[in-house]
Design an enzyme around this catalytic site. Sequence first.
Site, PDB file in Angstrom:
ATOM      1  N   THR A 153     -19.192  -6.079  45.327  1.00  0.00           N
ATOM      2  CA  THR A 153     -20.549  -6.616  45.186  1.00  0.00           C
ATOM      3  C   THR A 153     -20.503  -7.698  44.098  1.00  0.00           C
ATOM      4  OG1 THR A 153     -21.098  -4.735  43.758  1.00  0.00           O
ATOM      5  CG2 THR A 153     -21.781  -4.615  46.063  1.00  0.00           C
ATOM      6  N   LYS A 179     -14.633  -0.202  43.929  1.00  0.00           N
ATOM      7  CA  LYS A 179     -15.522  -1.284  43.535  1.00  0.00           C
ATOM      8  C   LYS A 179     -16.398  -0.745  42.416  1.00  0.00           C
ATOM      9  CE  LYS A 179     -19.312  -2.014  44.350  1.00  0.00           C
ATOM     10  NZ  LYS A 179     -20.600  -1.819  43.568  1.00  0.00           N
ATOM     11  N   THR A 190     -19.603   7.303  39.518  1.00  0.00           N
ATOM     12  CA  THR A 190     -19.661   6.051  38.774  1.00  0.00           C
ATOM     13  C   THR A 190     -19.323   4.794  39.563  1.00  0.00           C
ATOM     14  OG1 THR A 190     -17.401   6.142  37.900  1.00  0.00           O
ATOM     15  CG2 THR A 190     -19.101   7.250  36.636  1.00  0.00           C
ATOM     16  N   GLU A 277     -19.711  -6.194  34.723  1.00  0.00           N
ATOM     17  CA  GLU A 277     -20.556  -7.374  34.908  1.00  0.00           C
ATOM     18  C   GLU A 277     -20.652  -8.186  33.619  1.00  0.00           C
ATOM     19  OE1 GLU A 277     -23.468  -5.998  38.542  1.00  0.00           O
ATOM     20  OE2 GLU A 277     -24.180  -5.736  36.497  1.00  0.00           O
ATOM     21  N   ASN A 403     -27.995  -9.552  36.073  1.00  0.00           N
ATOM     22  CA  ASN A 403     -28.965  -8.534  36.464  1.00  0.00           C
ATOM     23  C   ASN A 403     -30.410  -9.027  36.395  1.00  0.00           C
ATOM     24  OD1 ASN A 403     -27.537  -5.846  37.049  1.00  0.00           O
ATOM     25  ND2 ASN A 403     -26.479  -6.662  35.263  1.00  0.00           N
ATOM     26  N   THR A 408     -32.735 -11.205  43.922  1.00  0.00           N
ATOM     27  CA  THR A 408     -33.170 -12.458  44.517  1.00  0.00           C
ATOM     28  C   THR A 408     -32.110 -13.537  44.513  1.00  0.00           C
ATOM     29  OG1 THR A 408     -34.121 -13.118  42.404  1.00  0.00           O
ATOM     30  CG2 THR A 408     -35.573 -12.029  43.985  1.00  0.00           C
TER      31      THR A 408
END
Length: 408
Positions: A153, A179, A190, A277, A403, A408
């Site tokens: 992702t 992932k 997790t 991230e 995030n 969107t």
Amino acid sequence: MIAFIPGGVTAAQGFSATGEHVGIRKNRARRDVALILSDVPASAACLYTQNLVKGAPILVTQEHVADGVAQAVICNSGNANTCNANGIEIAQGMCDLVEKYTGVKAQDVIVASTGVIGQPMSLEPFERNMGKLADSLEDTPTGGTRAAEAIMTTDTVAKQVAVRFNLGGKECRLGGISKGSGMICPNMATMLCFLTTDADIAPAPLKRALTTVTADTFNMLSVDGDTSTNDMVSLMANGKAGNARIETAMGADYEVFVQALYKVCERLCEIMAKDGEGATKLLVCEVTGARSEAAAKAVAKAVIGSTLLKAAIFGADANWGRVLCAIGYSGADVDISRVDVNFRSGRGLVAVCRNGAGVAFSEEAAKDVLSDDEITVQVALGSGSATAKAWGCDLTYDYVKINGDYRT
């Protein structure tokens, strides 16, 4: 001897895999569905998120793996299939399509999804493209890599690991893909992780091994303190290596199998944490000298989960007080007056705390140590012999950017 080898889920005999774009994602350059297949029915074990909100694929997989047998995995990215009125229908429909195009019974399919929660989902893209997916299955590293790419992702790199080891004179292999980049917190499982092995092991000891290893690896991993709704770890063992079947969770062969599984899962934890991230650094906490394993784990998880420490690591600031602060609220039984703390990286080691108090150190040297991309916080509690390790990452501006507009 356990040795790392190239590959992931196709490293073990009798497994093929693939990943293709079927239309779940708008970006046609991104693979969005992975398929993993065993030549024969395999012993299977799965562990799932502890979040009370669970994706529909988890509910279907729980039913399918109740008998300890599975033969295939199908996983899509781009849509979590969670909180959807037709979620069970979609998840079961994905399994039915695997049966239609591969011959594997739908009841023997593990199904998973990852992506945005609460978004409408249709079975139509799967119906239109499942033939193409099945036709592209390969028992090669390429097939395994395609599967690893298809479950990504916000991940920036595909994650796959494999090892070889011997059981009773037979070479066995165990590999996995995973992932996980955000929405990761130590509360089982997790993230998504799919493991395969050609070792012959019965479902009961397989489940025990997975539970044991997960407690010391995936449950000790945190990126941001959020536990996902779709977390799953699955393990299939098809017996193709021809070793004497492991029937119980004891004995030398079982212990070797557990060690091999640990090595794969530990390496996947490292890769996932480093690819958190927005992350720029892998953060590891090694705890020694705890009164109990529970205390060691509580301290390690508190340290790598500290927002303030994660931010300090990003800025290469040796703010060791944030380590002590995290230890203090961890809930562990700790004598703070005995605590020692070091920061370590490939650039060296700097001692910052002894017996619960600061010691003189060079800020310049400490900044150099913390400017590396892999940082270890060594915490010696001085109160016992228990140890633990946890994995995390730094907190950067990019985490908020990612995030802030993820949906969107």
